[in-house]
Structures are given as structure tokens and as C-alpha cells.
Design an enzyme around this catalytic site. Structure first.
Site, PDB file in Angstrom:
ATOM      1  CG  ASN A 147     -13.088 -52.083   3.777  1.00 30.55           C
ATOM      2  OD1 ASN A 147     -13.672 -51.853   2.713  1.00 30.55           O
ATOM      3  ND2 ASN A 147     -13.717 -52.404   4.889  1.00 30.55           N
TER       4      ASN A 147
ATOM      5  CE  LYS B 285     -14.902 -49.504   6.641  1.00 35.60           C
ATOM      6  NZ  LYS B 285     -15.173 -49.100   8.002  1.00 35.60           N
TER       7      LYS B 285
ATOM      8  CG  HIS C 190     -16.645 -54.831   7.782  1.00 32.18           C
ATOM      9  ND1 HIS C 190     -17.327 -53.876   8.498  1.00 32.18           N
ATOM     10  CD2 HIS C 190     -15.360 -54.409   7.705  1.00 32.18           C
ATOM     11  CE1 HIS C 190     -16.476 -52.913   8.838  1.00 32.18           C
ATOM     12  NE2 HIS C 190     -15.283 -53.209   8.375  1.00 32.18           N
TER      13      HIS C 190
ATOM     14  CD  GLU D 160     -18.383 -50.357   8.375  1.00 34.90           C
ATOM     15  OE1 GLU D 160     -18.190 -50.586   7.172  1.00 34.90           O
ATOM     16  OE2 GLU D 160     -17.622 -49.654   9.068  1.00 34.90           O
TER      17      GLU D 160
ATOM     18  CD  GLU E  97     -11.957 -54.570  10.753  1.00 34.88           C
ATOM     19  OE1 GLU E  97     -11.133 -53.763  10.325  1.00 34.88           O
ATOM     20  OE2 GLU E  97     -13.105 -54.659  10.309  1.00 34.88           O
TER      21      GLU E  97
ATOM     22  N   GLY F 154     -13.286 -46.770  12.720  1.00 35.83           N
ATOM     23  CA  GLY F 154     -13.563 -45.387  12.323  1.00 35.83           C
ATOM     24  C   GLY F 154     -13.726 -44.418  13.482  1.00 35.83           C
TER      25      GLY F 154
ATOM     26  CB  SER G 138      -8.783 -46.298  14.884  1.00 36.84           C
ATOM     27  OG  SER G 138     -10.157 -45.951  14.891  1.00 36.84           O
TER      28      SER G 138
HETATM   29  P1  PGA Z   1     -11.021 -47.866  10.072  1.00 35.48           P
HETATM   30  O1  PGA Z   1     -11.968 -49.111   9.645  1.00 35.48           O
HETATM   31  O2  PGA Z   1      -9.641 -48.181   9.599  1.00 35.48           O
HETATM   32  O3  PGA Z   1     -11.632 -46.689   9.399  1.00 35.48           O
HETATM   33  O4  PGA Z   1     -11.126 -47.800  11.567  1.00 35.48           O
HETATM   34  C1  PGA Z   1     -11.501 -50.417   9.632  1.00 35.48           C
HETATM   35  C2  PGA Z   1     -12.489 -51.313   8.957  1.00 35.48           C
HETATM   36  O5  PGA Z   1     -13.696 -51.081   9.059  1.00 35.48           O
HETATM   37  O6  PGA Z   1     -12.097 -52.295   8.286  1.00 35.48           O
END
Ligand code: PGA
Length: 250
Positions: free
Chosen positions: A8, A10, A93, A95, A165, A171, A212
């Protein structure tokens, strides 16, 4: 079903950088036992697909409209995504739940749109830090799954990918103890089975871990019983690191 690792990207890369990363990805040898899907930003989907599709990479979108077509300025429909080569769509997601207030009801419509257009949803679920501290992980997961998958037109005939997740792991450099995934799998499986059937879960559903993931912890996650892949963002922006992760999954 093969394991699947989803990158992903983003909203991180310029067009130039997107093309460079796709060029690096195309040199990665994908092991036979693994499927890899790449999710760039909307405007770059077509170009990324052009660069990587012959090497066996699958194309994923980071979002999909909740409606089929019409006067929805700024939205991108499932049929458009299918037309330009997408096979997967990341839906719900955290976010999007957080920053654009995507509700479980909207997510349910988006899941439906995926199946109306021959796309496989990667349904993201996970609890916040506070919910985790309050011991609400399981109830949050059950609620998110049951609302997102309520009376979906394409189920149980089609495939589904669920990505666990936890919000606090995205992140942040913090991640779930890999062994906990077995417990998470039981909770998610029970929620899916309550709507459909055990046969559906066993034959058509893949469970991913995301949050992560890096080249050090990937193997521990992928080796957990019940875990069928990974959703990777930060570490997917570096081709070498992502290649390491892929190799650990084979
Ligand atoms: P990350 O994000 O690997 O940066 O922790 C995962 C995601 O948001 O799908």
C-alpha cells in the site's frame, strides 16, 4: 489459495518516484507460492500496471466509490477500476475511517461495489489504542466485520481478503505479538462464519496482518497458523526491504 502480500503506497510518491519504484519492483522474482498486489494512488494505477503486470504483479486500488456510477464528483467507480486492470481494492482502511469518516455502512456499500465489478475487497479492520487498552479488541473486530459484510451480494461465492490492522500499529514501529494472530483469527473467523459458513471461510477467505511489518518481523507473522499474508505500507516504499519480505513468505 496462495499467500498474498499487498503493498500500500498510500499518498506518498510523485509520478516520477512511483514509476521508479514500479521499475524496481518488476525486477523482483515472485515466488510461486505467493501473490503480490501493488496499490499506488489513483492517477498512477494504469502506469504501474503497465510496468509490472507481465511480471505477475496484481493491481490494487486504495479505495472505491460506494456508488456504481453517476453524479459523484471526485469518486472512482468499481467498473473504472476493473477496466484499467485492478483485481483488488483496499476497503475501510483505518485512515479512511478516521480522516474522511468512512462508516461501516459505507464500507458495506463499497464491498458490494467490489463484487458487482469482479474485484476482490481487502477489508481492513482493527481497534484503536484506547479500544485495545479497554479490552475491546474482539468486540470492535466483530462489529466491523458484521457490518461490513452484512448481506453482501457477491458472498459467499467469491473470495474475500480481511486485513487485521490495529490502528496503533500502523506506521508506528509497534506491532502485535505474532502469536496473538491465532486468537485474532479465531475472532474474525467466528464473525465471518456467523454471517456465512465455515466452508466459505476455509475456502475463500484470506486473513492478512498489517501494521509496521518489516523484513525482521514478516516471517513470524506469515508463519502463524491462520495468517495468509501481509499488508505492508512503509516498508513497501523501499524495493529491497519489500523484496526481503516477499522472500520470507515463500
Ligand atoms: P505500515 O502501514 O506498514 O506503514 O505500518 C500499514 C497500512 O497502513 O496498511
Amino acid at each position: 489459495m496462495k499467500k498474498i502480500i499487498v503493498a500500500n503506497w498510500k499518498m506518498n510518491l510523485s509520478f516520477q518516484k512511483t514509476k521508479q519504484l514500479a521499475e524496481r519492483y518488476r525486477k523482483i522474482k515472485i515466488p510461486k507460492s505467493v501473490e503480490i498486489a501493488v496499490a499506488p494512488s489513483f492517477p498512477f494505477l494504469f502506469e504501474v500496471n503497465r510496468i509490472v503486470k507481465h511480471e505477475g504483479f496484481k493491481l490494487a486500488s486504495q479505495n472505491i466509490a460506494a456508488q456504481a456510477e453517476g453524479a459523484y464528483t471526485g469518486e472512482v467507480s468499481g467498473s473504472m477500476l476493473h477496466e484499467i486492470g485492478c483485481q483488488y481494492v483496499i476497503v475501510g482502511h483505518s485512515e479512511r475511517r478516521l480522516y474522511v469518516s468512512e462508516s461501516d455502512e459505507m464500507i458495506n456499500k463499497k464491498v458490494n461495489q467490489c463484487y458487482h465489478n469482479n474485484l476482490i475487497p481487502i477489508l481492513c479492520v482493527g481497534e484503536s489504542l484506547q479500544e485495545n487498552k479497554d479490552g475491546q479488541r474482539d468486540s470492535v473486530l466483530v462489529k466491523q466485520i458484521q457490518r461490513a459484510l452484512d448481506k453482501v451480494d457477491g458472498l459467499p461465492e467469491n473470495q474475500l481478503v480481511v486485513a487485521y490492522e490495529p490502528v496503533w500499529a500502523i506506521g508506528s514501529g509497534q506491532y502485535v505479538e505474532p502469536e496473538q494472530m491465532q486468537e485474532v483469527q479465531r475472532v474474525i473467523k467466528r464473525a465471518v462464519v456467523s454471517l456465512y459458513s465455515e466452508k466459505f471461510y476455509d475456502e475463500k477467505v484470506r486473513l492478512l496482518y498489517g501494521g509496521s511489518v518489516n523484513s525482521v518481523n514478516a516471517k513470524a507473522f506469515i508463519n502463524q497458523p491462520g495468517v495468509d499474508g501481509l499488508l505492508v505500507a512503509t516498508a513497501s516504499l523501499e524495493a529491497e526491504m519489500f523484496e526481503d519480505i516477499i522472500n520470507q513468505a515463500s
